[in-house]
Write a protein that holds these residues in place. Structure first.
Motif, PDB file in Angstrom:
ATOM      1  N   LYS A   1      -1.179  18.976 103.351  1.00  0.00           N
ATOM      2  CA  LYS A   1      -2.163  20.223 103.017  1.00  0.00           C
ATOM      3  C   LYS A   1      -2.151  20.205 101.531  1.00  0.00           C
ATOM      4  O   LYS A   1      -3.172  20.704 101.021  1.00  0.00           O
ATOM      5  CB  LYS A   1      -1.682  21.488 103.709  1.00  0.00           C
ATOM      6  CG  LYS A   1      -1.656  21.694 105.150  1.00  0.00           C
ATOM      7  CD  LYS A   1      -3.244  21.761 105.568  1.00  0.00           C
ATOM      8  CE  LYS A   1      -3.192  21.711 106.994  1.00  0.00           C
ATOM      9  NZ  LYS A   1      -4.266  20.683 107.692  1.00  0.00           N
ATOM     10  N   LYS A   2      -1.149  20.052 100.967  1.00  0.00           N
ATOM     11  CA  LYS A   2      -0.995  20.011  99.410  1.00  0.00           C
ATOM     12  C   LYS A   2      -2.136  19.012  98.805  1.00  0.00           C
ATOM     13  O   LYS A   2      -2.095  19.037  97.561  1.00  0.00           O
ATOM     14  CB  LYS A   2       0.555  19.763  98.775  1.00  0.00           C
ATOM     15  CG  LYS A   2       1.287  20.757  99.294  1.00  0.00           C
ATOM     16  CD  LYS A   2       2.709  20.436  98.587  1.00  0.00           C
ATOM     17  CE  LYS A   2       3.659  21.485  99.208  1.00  0.00           C
ATOM     18  NZ  LYS A   2       5.217  20.786  98.883  1.00  0.00           N
ATOM     19  N   LEU A   3      -2.418  18.098  99.383  1.00  0.00           N
ATOM     20  CA  LEU A   3      -3.315  17.056  98.908  1.00  0.00           C
ATOM     21  C   LEU A   3      -4.674  17.368  99.586  1.00  0.00           C
ATOM     22  O   LEU A   3      -5.571  16.258  99.261  1.00  0.00           O
ATOM     23  CB  LEU A   3      -2.839  15.551  99.168  1.00  0.00           C
ATOM     24  CG  LEU A   3      -1.513  15.395  98.369  1.00  0.00           C
ATOM     25  CD1 LEU A   3      -0.771  14.040  98.712  1.00  0.00           C
ATOM     26  CD2 LEU A   3      -1.551  15.579  96.964  1.00  0.00           C
ATOM     27  N   ALA A   4      -5.140  18.484  99.875  1.00  0.00           N
ATOM     28  CA  ALA A   4      -6.252  18.822 100.705  1.00  0.00           C
ATOM     29  C   ALA A   4      -7.235  18.449  99.410  1.00  0.00           C
ATOM     30  O   ALA A   4      -8.613  17.953  99.807  1.00  0.00           O
ATOM     31  CB  ALA A   4      -6.268  20.143 101.064  1.00  0.00           C
ATOM     32  N   HIS A   5      -7.249  18.729  98.103  1.00  0.00           N
ATOM     33  CA  HIS A   5      -8.258  18.482  97.200  1.00  0.00           C
ATOM     34  C   HIS A   5      -8.665  17.009  97.172  1.00  0.00           C
ATOM     35  O   HIS A   5      -9.612  16.627  96.668  1.00  0.00           O
ATOM     36  CB  HIS A   5      -7.879  19.080  95.870  1.00  0.00           C
ATOM     37  CG  HIS A   5      -6.539  18.240  95.237  1.00  0.00           C
ATOM     38  ND1 HIS A   5      -5.224  18.421  96.075  1.00  0.00           N
ATOM     39  CD2 HIS A   5      -6.451  17.254  94.149  1.00  0.00           C
ATOM     40  CE1 HIS A   5      -4.561  17.570  95.149  1.00  0.00           C
ATOM     41  NE2 HIS A   5      -5.177  16.897  94.262  1.00  0.00           N
ATOM     42  N   LEU A   6      -8.077  16.162  97.747  1.00  0.00           N
ATOM     43  CA  LEU A   6      -8.325  14.485  97.659  1.00  0.00           C
ATOM     44  C   LEU A   6      -8.759  14.325  99.305  1.00  0.00           C
ATOM     45  O   LEU A   6      -9.317  13.007  98.998  1.00  0.00           O
ATOM     46  CB  LEU A   6      -6.933  13.784  97.273  1.00  0.00           C
ATOM     47  CG  LEU A   6      -6.373  14.162  96.051  1.00  0.00           C
ATOM     48  CD1 LEU A   6      -5.272  13.062  95.788  1.00  0.00           C
ATOM     49  CD2 LEU A   6      -7.513  13.710  95.025  1.00  0.00           C
ATOM     50  N   HIS A   7      -9.011  15.203 100.018  1.00  0.00           N
ATOM     51  CA  HIS A   7      -9.387  14.645 101.443  1.00  0.00           C
ATOM     52  C   HIS A   7     -10.798  13.953 101.394  1.00  0.00           C
ATOM     53  O   HIS A   7     -11.795  14.941 101.024  1.00  0.00           O
ATOM     54  CB  HIS A   7      -9.064  15.829 102.413  1.00  0.00           C
ATOM     55  CG  HIS A   7      -9.762  15.481 103.883  1.00  0.00           C
ATOM     56  ND1 HIS A   7      -9.056  14.763 104.570  1.00  0.00           N
ATOM     57  CD2 HIS A   7     -10.572  15.959 104.558  1.00  0.00           C
ATOM     58  CE1 HIS A   7      -9.310  14.530 105.737  1.00  0.00           C
ATOM     59  NE2 HIS A   7     -10.716  15.498 105.788  1.00  0.00           N
ATOM     60  N   ALA A   8     -11.100  12.930 101.874  1.00  0.00           N
ATOM     61  CA  ALA A   8     -12.190  12.169 102.195  1.00  0.00           C
ATOM     62  C   ALA A   8     -13.076  11.958 100.554  1.00  0.00           C
ATOM     63  O   ALA A   8     -14.261  12.091 100.986  1.00  0.00           O
ATOM     64  CB  ALA A   8     -12.857  13.194 103.231  1.00  0.00           C
ATOM     65  N   ILE A   9     -12.510  12.183  99.663  1.00  0.00           N
ATOM     66  CA  ILE A   9     -13.248  12.161  98.508  1.00  0.00           C
ATOM     67  C   ILE A   9     -14.106  10.763  98.297  1.00  0.00           C
ATOM     68  O   ILE A   9     -14.948  10.260  97.493  1.00  0.00           O
ATOM     69  CB  ILE A   9     -12.595  12.386  97.108  1.00  0.00           C
ATOM     70  CG1 ILE A   9     -11.371  11.312  96.928  1.00  0.00           C
ATOM     71  CG2 ILE A   9     -11.881  13.804  97.074  1.00  0.00           C
ATOM     72  CD1 ILE A   9     -10.528  11.032  95.687  1.00  0.00           C
ATOM     73  N   ALA A  10     -13.518   9.633  99.062  1.00  0.00           N
ATOM     74  CA  ALA A  10     -14.276   8.300  99.176  1.00  0.00           C
ATOM     75  C   ALA A  10     -15.735   8.350  99.966  1.00  0.00           C
ATOM     76  O   ALA A  10     -16.033   7.368 100.099  1.00  0.00           O
ATOM     77  CB  ALA A  10     -13.304   7.359  99.695  1.00  0.00           C
ATOM     78  N   GLY A  11     -15.996   9.577 100.382  1.00  0.00           N
ATOM     79  CA  GLY A  11     -17.333   9.707 100.944  1.00  0.00           C
ATOM     80  C   GLY A  11     -17.058   9.905 102.570  1.00  0.00           C
ATOM     81  O   GLY A  11     -15.829   9.707 103.169  1.00  0.00           O
TER      82      GLY A  11
END
Ligand SMILES: CC(C)(COP(=O)(O)OP(=O)(O)OC[C@H]1O[C@@H](n2cnc3c(N)ncnc32)[C@H](O)[C@@H]1OP(=O)(O)O)[C@@H](O)C(=O)NCCC(=O)NCCS
Length: 374
Positions: free
Chosen positions: A354-364
């Motif tokens: 959850k701490k890395l939610a800002h990076l979730h699926a940023i590759a599209g």
């Protein structure tokens, strides 16, 4: 949830690098005179039927590098790299496909594969290759080295008698398998639909279609193709080696074509990236058996080259690589190099950390799926 970070942290803690290394063994690119030994090792490790000519072509013309662990002039272990174009975050990039990994039984469990993988990754790192991919014999084995599974595939098996038949079989026309270049553009368009899909190079198409003993049927549609090796048929089941459908119509027309095979086969089996195309046609009286199975494994190699592919900066992370090649110096939330690929490509519906939610699926938002197997 299965926590790969924990595996990696545990590995870093408990297994100092260079432990158990047999220092008499050196790792270097294969010496040309060792090719017969390497082929013998592959034969021993991957089992019959094995074609010496194609193994030799594979070593000389397909692999960009074949790293070898030598005990003097004896080949103890090998690992190769295949160069692939991979579709990721809406663009084509390079990936190093790890292939042909084998250790002679007399040298197994001495850490040679670990040393070879580390050397292969260093080579890719020095060439700023963002990612490395592979198809494992054991997922757990490569998780220990930082790879994570990066796509899930559906194996669909359906009774031919209950296939939906709304399409038009004649929209698929057979073309000679040697004219496979006619479907390359469709293949590329198919890869571009997904995240982490690898393009099959022309020489790999030729290698696939010249497989000894195969009997290929290549069927082309305006928006897809089907590739079948009739020799793969298994106890009344027709097995499709590869089915590219770029539209619902191409899918429905394909089912209609397969329904024409009812006098010869009871069932049909194919691999798909999704099940919506099937379910949107209604569930037949005898529903398909569908098995979800793990696909390819991926991991970051060069973190900066990888970050350049993404539309947002990779912030708040610290890559921990059990092989030491891709570890980052910045402090942040610990993540393995394979987990990072999972996170940015949305492999899990929810971010596993959850701490890395800002990076979730940023590759599209495209689903991850690898067309090419090797
Ligand atoms: C799989 C294979 C390549 C392993 O080679 P190896 O040189 O013995 O591997 P290593 O000694 O570097 O072992 C690395 C780790 O994997 C573990 N391991 C080794 N063989 C294993 C196996 N068959 N299953 C599960 N784990 C295994 C080792 O214990 C070691 O663990 P550690 O890091 O906790 O100490 C070798 O058994 C082989 O050639 N098998 C036949 C061909 C094959 O399957 N190739 C892989 C194709 S993807």
């Amino acid at each position: 949830m299965h926590n790969v970070s924990a595996i990696i942290k545990d590995k870093l803690r408990t297994m100092p690098r260079d432990m158990q290394e047999n220092t008499n063994i050196v790792i270097e690119p294969m010496r040309s005179e060792s090719l017969p030994q390497v082929i013998k090792l592959w034969d021993l490790s991957f089992g019959p039927p094995y074609n010496i000519q194609s193994a030799s072509d594979y070593a000389k013309k397909h692999l960009s590098l074949l790293l070898t662990a030598y005990d003097k002039d004896k080949v103890a272990a090998v690992a190769g790299i295949l160069d692939f174009d991979l579709h990721f975050a809406g663009q084509w990039t390079k990936t190093g496909g790890i292939a042909g990994v084998a250790t002679h039984p007399s040298y197994r469990r001495q850490g040679l594969t670990r040393r070879l993988l580390e050397a292969a990754l260093k080579e890719l790192y020095n060439n700023r290759v963002p990612l490395a991919t592979l198809w494992p014999f054991s997922y757990r084995f490569y998780e220990n080295f930082g790879w994570s599974v990066s796509d899930v595939q559906y194996k669909i098996e359906q009774n031919i008698a209950s296939l939906p038949q709304t399409g038009k079989a004649s929209n698929y026309q057979e073309i000679p398998a040697e004219n496979h270049s006619q479907v390359h553009a469709l293949h590329d368009a198919w890869c571009e639909k997904w995240n982490l899909s690898m393009r099959r190079a022309k020489k790999r198409w030729s290698m696939l279609l010249s497989k000894p003993g195969a009997s290929w049927l290549l069927l082309k549609h305006q928006a897809g193709y089907m590739l079948i090796n009739l020799r793969d048929a298994d106890q009344g089941t027709l097995i499709i080696r590869e089915w590219c459908y770029l539209s619902q119509e191409a899918f429905a027309d394909g089912l209609a074509w397969l329904a024409q095979m009812d006098s010869q086969f009871k069932k049909v089996r194919f691999l798909a990236a999704e099940t919506d195309s099937l379910f949107s046609m209604g569930i037949p009286h005898s529903p398909a058996e569908i098995i979800m199975q793990p696909g390819m494994m991926s991991r970051v190699v060069h973190p900066e080259a990888f970050a350049e592919l993404l539309p947002k900066p990779l912030s708040g992370i610290q890559i921990m690589d059990p092989l030491g090649v891709s570890s980052s110096k910045e402090k942040g939330e610990a993540i393995g190099p394979g987990e990072l690929v999972q996170l940015v490509s949305g492999f899990f519906k929810e971010p596993a950390n959850k701490k890395l939610a800002h990076l979730h699926a940023i590759a599209g938002m495209s689903k991850t799926f690898s067309v090419e197997k090797y």
